[in-house]
Enzyme design. Structure first.
Site, PDB file in Angstrom:
ATOM      1  N   ASN A  74      16.740  36.026 -36.371  1.00  0.00           N
ATOM      2  CA  ASN A  74      17.287  35.787 -35.120  1.00  0.00           C
ATOM      3  C   ASN A  74      16.757  36.333 -33.987  1.00  0.00           C
ATOM      4  O   ASN A  74      16.845  35.906 -32.871  1.00  0.00           O
ATOM      5  CB  ASN A  74      18.797  35.983 -35.098  1.00  0.00           C
ATOM      6  CG  ASN A  74      19.443  36.263 -33.927  1.00  0.00           C
ATOM      7  OD1 ASN A  74      19.599  35.348 -33.015  1.00  0.00           O
ATOM      8  ND2 ASN A  74      19.616  37.488 -33.451  1.00  0.00           N
ATOM      9  N   TYR A 139       7.357  31.480 -23.972  1.00  0.00           N
ATOM     10  CA  TYR A 139       8.624  31.430 -24.813  1.00  0.00           C
ATOM     11  C   TYR A 139       8.348  30.030 -25.395  1.00  0.00           C
ATOM     12  O   TYR A 139       8.409  29.997 -26.838  1.00  0.00           O
ATOM     13  CB  TYR A 139       9.722  31.602 -24.161  1.00  0.00           C
ATOM     14  CG  TYR A 139      11.073  31.287 -24.722  1.00  0.00           C
ATOM     15  CD1 TYR A 139      11.754  32.573 -25.703  1.00  0.00           C
ATOM     16  CD2 TYR A 139      11.781  30.417 -24.876  1.00  0.00           C
ATOM     17  CE1 TYR A 139      12.781  32.454 -26.319  1.00  0.00           C
ATOM     18  CE2 TYR A 139      13.115  30.133 -25.556  1.00  0.00           C
ATOM     19  CZ  TYR A 139      13.455  31.234 -26.354  1.00  0.00           C
ATOM     20  OH  TYR A 139      14.670  31.095 -26.865  1.00  0.00           O
ATOM     21  N   ALA A 141       5.972  28.013 -26.127  1.00  0.00           N
ATOM     22  CA  ALA A 141       4.958  27.876 -27.229  1.00  0.00           C
ATOM     23  C   ALA A 141       5.145  28.676 -28.339  1.00  0.00           C
ATOM     24  O   ALA A 141       5.017  28.487 -29.314  1.00  0.00           O
ATOM     25  CB  ALA A 141       3.745  28.375 -26.483  1.00  0.00           C
TER      26      ALA A 141
HETATM   27  N1  LIG Z   1      20.577  32.228 -25.297  1.00  0.00           N
HETATM   28  C1  LIG Z   1      20.215  31.160 -25.493  1.00  0.00           C
HETATM   29  O1  LIG Z   1      20.248  30.233 -24.584  1.00  0.00           O
HETATM   30  C2  LIG Z   1      19.244  30.687 -26.587  1.00  0.00           C
HETATM   31  C3  LIG Z   1      18.735  29.506 -26.739  1.00  0.00           C
HETATM   32  C4  LIG Z   1      17.951  29.054 -27.935  1.00  0.00           C
HETATM   33  C5  LIG Z   1      17.478  30.047 -28.695  1.00  0.00           C
HETATM   34  N2  LIG Z   1      17.796  31.252 -28.447  1.00  0.00           N
HETATM   35  C6  LIG Z   1      17.140  32.281 -29.505  1.00  0.00           C
HETATM   36  O2  LIG Z   1      18.376  32.947 -30.183  1.00  0.00           O
HETATM   37  C7  LIG Z   1      17.821  34.204 -30.493  1.00  0.00           C
HETATM   38  C8  LIG Z   1      18.911  35.214 -30.265  1.00  0.00           C
HETATM   39  O3  LIG Z   1      18.965  35.012 -28.735  1.00  0.00           O
HETATM   40  P1  LIG Z   1      20.344  35.633 -27.913  1.00  0.00           P
HETATM   41  O4  LIG Z   1      20.234  34.610 -26.836  1.00  0.00           O
HETATM   42  O5  LIG Z   1      21.324  36.189 -28.816  1.00  0.00           O
HETATM   43  O6  LIG Z   1      19.482  36.931 -27.129  1.00  0.00           O
HETATM   44  P2  LIG Z   1      19.731  38.118 -26.541  1.00  0.00           P
HETATM   45  O7  LIG Z   1      21.272  38.529 -26.377  1.00  0.00           O
HETATM   46  O8  LIG Z   1      18.764  38.934 -25.734  1.00  0.00           O
HETATM   47  O9  LIG Z   1      19.480  39.125 -27.918  1.00  0.00           O
HETATM   48  C9  LIG Z   1      18.245  39.351 -28.313  1.00  0.00           C
HETATM   49  C10 LIG Z   1      18.152  39.970 -29.769  1.00  0.00           C
HETATM   50  O10 LIG Z   1      16.820  40.486 -30.214  1.00  0.00           O
HETATM   51  C11 LIG Z   1      16.673  41.727 -30.471  1.00  0.00           C
HETATM   52  N3  LIG Z   1      15.324  41.803 -30.350  1.00  0.00           N
HETATM   53  C12 LIG Z   1      14.384  41.585 -29.055  1.00  0.00           C
HETATM   54  N4  LIG Z   1      13.134  41.793 -29.692  1.00  0.00           N
HETATM   55  C13 LIG Z   1      13.133  42.689 -31.050  1.00  0.00           C
HETATM   56  C14 LIG Z   1      12.327  43.065 -31.832  1.00  0.00           C
HETATM   57  N5  LIG Z   1      11.189  43.266 -31.630  1.00  0.00           N
HETATM   58  N6  LIG Z   1      12.771  43.597 -33.043  1.00  0.00           N
HETATM   59  C15 LIG Z   1      13.891  43.708 -33.481  1.00  0.00           C
HETATM   60  N7  LIG Z   1      14.982  43.080 -32.454  1.00  0.00           N
HETATM   61  C16 LIG Z   1      14.576  42.563 -31.515  1.00  0.00           C
HETATM   62  C17 LIG Z   1      17.373  42.400 -29.289  1.00  0.00           C
HETATM   63  O11 LIG Z   1      17.314  43.593 -29.697  1.00  0.00           O
HETATM   64  P3  LIG Z   1      17.596  44.779 -28.385  1.00  0.00           P
HETATM   65  O12 LIG Z   1      19.108  44.890 -28.086  1.00  0.00           O
HETATM   66  O13 LIG Z   1      17.090  46.169 -28.914  1.00  0.00           O
HETATM   67  O14 LIG Z   1      16.851  44.464 -27.166  1.00  0.00           O
HETATM   68  C18 LIG Z   1      18.678  41.615 -29.536  1.00  0.00           C
HETATM   69  O15 LIG Z   1      19.344  42.071 -30.484  1.00  0.00           O
HETATM   70  C19 LIG Z   1      16.348  34.383 -30.183  1.00  0.00           C
HETATM   71  O16 LIG Z   1      15.616  34.183 -31.055  1.00  0.00           O
HETATM   72  C20 LIG Z   1      16.462  33.329 -29.130  1.00  0.00           C
HETATM   73  O17 LIG Z   1      15.047  32.911 -28.816  1.00  0.00           O
HETATM   74  C21 LIG Z   1      18.594  31.525 -27.669  1.00  0.00           C
END
Ligand SMILES: NC(=O)c1ccc[n+]([C@@H]2O[C@H](COP(=O)([O-])OP(=O)(O)OC[C@H]3O[C@@H](n4cnc5c(N)ncnc54)[C@H](OP(=O)(O)O)[C@@H]3O)[C@@H](O)[C@H]2O)c1
Length: 241
Positions: A74, A139, A141
Site C-alpha cells: 500500500n 506518479y 508512470a
Molecule cells: N489518496 C488517493 O486519492 C489515492 C488514489 C489512488 C491510489 N492511491 C494509493 O494508495 C496508497 C496509499 O495512499 P494514501 O492516499 O493512503 O497516502 P498517504 O495518506 O499519503 O499515506 C502514504 C503511506 O505510505 C507510506 N510511505 C511512503 N513512502 C514510504 C516508504 N518509502 N516506505 C514505507 N512507507 C512509505 C507513508 O508513510 P509516512 O507516514 O512515513 O510518510 C504513509 O503511511 C498509495 O500507494 C497511493 O498511491 C491513493
C-alpha cells in the site's frame, strides 16, 4: 500492510481486524507513527518498522513476520511537477518507492507466503495507471509500471498458490490527495471516497478473488470506460491540470 500508519493503509488494517484477521503486521517507516495503530488492538497488531526502499529493512521484515499469508503493498508517494522539467531526484524517489518497493516486497514475501501454504498479494495501484496526468510528475508512470508488474507476478505466482490483485482507487480522502490537488486541481472535480469505504471494497474484492479491484464509484466508471476505450481515459486523465 505497508504504509499502515495513515490513509488507506490504516483503514485497511482496521478493516482486516474487523473481519477477524488472526494477526496483522502494521508496517511503517517510523515506530512512533505506529503507536496509535498498535494501541487499538495490541493482541493482534504487530508493529514493523519498514521503509520499502530499504533492502535491509525488507530482509529484517521477512525474519520478523514469518507467518505472512497476505501481503498488501500500500505504501506510496506522489511528487508534484511536470516530468519535462521537475527535479529528477523527486521522480527517482517515486520510482524507488512505488515501483521498486513493491517489487522487492513481492520477491521477499512470495517464498514466505508459498511456504505458509499460499495466500494473496494485493498491490494498491491507482486509476492514474491509465493516463499521464501531467502535474503529478512520475506518479502515473510509476503506477502504470506497478500495474504491468502485477500482471507479470500473477502469471508467475498463481501456479505457486498465491493470487495477485491490483487495486485501482480513484480519489480518496487522504493526505496524498490533498497534496495532489495542490498541483492538479482538476482532480477535485471528482468527489473523493473515504479510506474506510475503499478499504471495505478492497477486502470485498479480495474475498471474491477479483484480479482487478475498482474500489469506489469513480474508479468503477474509469475502469468501465478503459475497458472499451482506453484512449478516452487517456484523454480525460492527461487533460487534467
Ligand atoms: N489518496 C488517493 O486519492 C489515492 C488514489 C489512488 C491510489 N492511491 C494509493 O494508495 C496508497 C496509499 O495512499 P494514501 O492516499 O493512503 O497516502 P498517504 O495518506 O499519503 O499515506 C502514504 C503511506 O505510505 C507510506 N510511505 C511512503 N513512502 C514510504 C516508504 N518509502 N516506505 C514505507 N512507507 C512509505 C507513508 O508513510 P509516512 O507516514 O512515513 O510518510 C504513509 O503511511 C498509495 O500507494 C497511493 O498511491 C491513493
Amino acid at each position: 500492510m505497508t504504509g499502515a500508519n495513515r490513509g488507506i493503509g490504516r483503514a485497511l488494517l482496521a478493516e482486516c481486524l474487523a473481519r477477524d484477521a488472526a494477526r496483522a503486521y502494521a508496517a511503517a517507516r517510523r515506530s512512533e507513527a505506529l503507536e496509535p495503530v498498535t494501541a487499538a488492538d495490541p493482541e493482534r497488531v504487530v508493529p514493523l518498522v519498514l521503509d520499502v526502499t530499504s533492502p535491509q529493512a525488507i530482509s529484517a521484515a521477512v525474519q520478523a513476520a514469518p507467518d505472512v499469508t497476505v501481503l498488501v503493498n500500500n505504501a506510496g508517494v506522489v511528487n508534484l511537477g511536470h516530468l519535462i522539467d521537475m527535479e529528477l531526484d523527486a521522480v527517482e524517489n517515486v520510482i524507488r518507492t512505488n515501483v521498486l518497493g513493491p517489487l522487492r516486497m513481492v520477491r521477499a514475501f512470495a517464498p514466505v507466503t508459498e511456504h505458509n501454504g499460499g495466500g494473496a498479494i494485493v498491490n494498491v495501484i491507482s486509476i492514474g495507471a491509465f493516463g499521464g496526468t501531467p502535474g503529478v510528475g512520475g506518479y502515473p508512470a510509476s503506477k502504470a509500471a506497478l500495474n504491468l508488474m502485477t500482471q507479470a507476478f500473477r502469471e508467475d505466482l498463481v501456479p505457486r498458490g498465491i493470487t495477485v490483485h491490483g487495486v485501482f482507487p480513484g480519489p480518496v480522502e487522504t493526505d496524498m490527495l490533498a497534496q495532489a490537488l495542490s498541483s492538479a486541481p482538476d482532480l477535485g472535480t471528482y468527489p473523493p471516497t473515504t479510506p474506510q469505504e475503499v478499504a471495505r471494497a478492497i477486502l470485498d474484492g479480495l474475498e471474491r478473488g477479483d484480479p482487478e479491484i475498482f474500489p469506489d464509484p469513480i474508479s468503477r466508471e474509469i475502469g468501465e470506460i478503459w475497458a472499451r476505450d482506453p484512449k478516452d481515459v487517456e484523454r480525460r486523465l492527461t487533460q487534467m491540470r
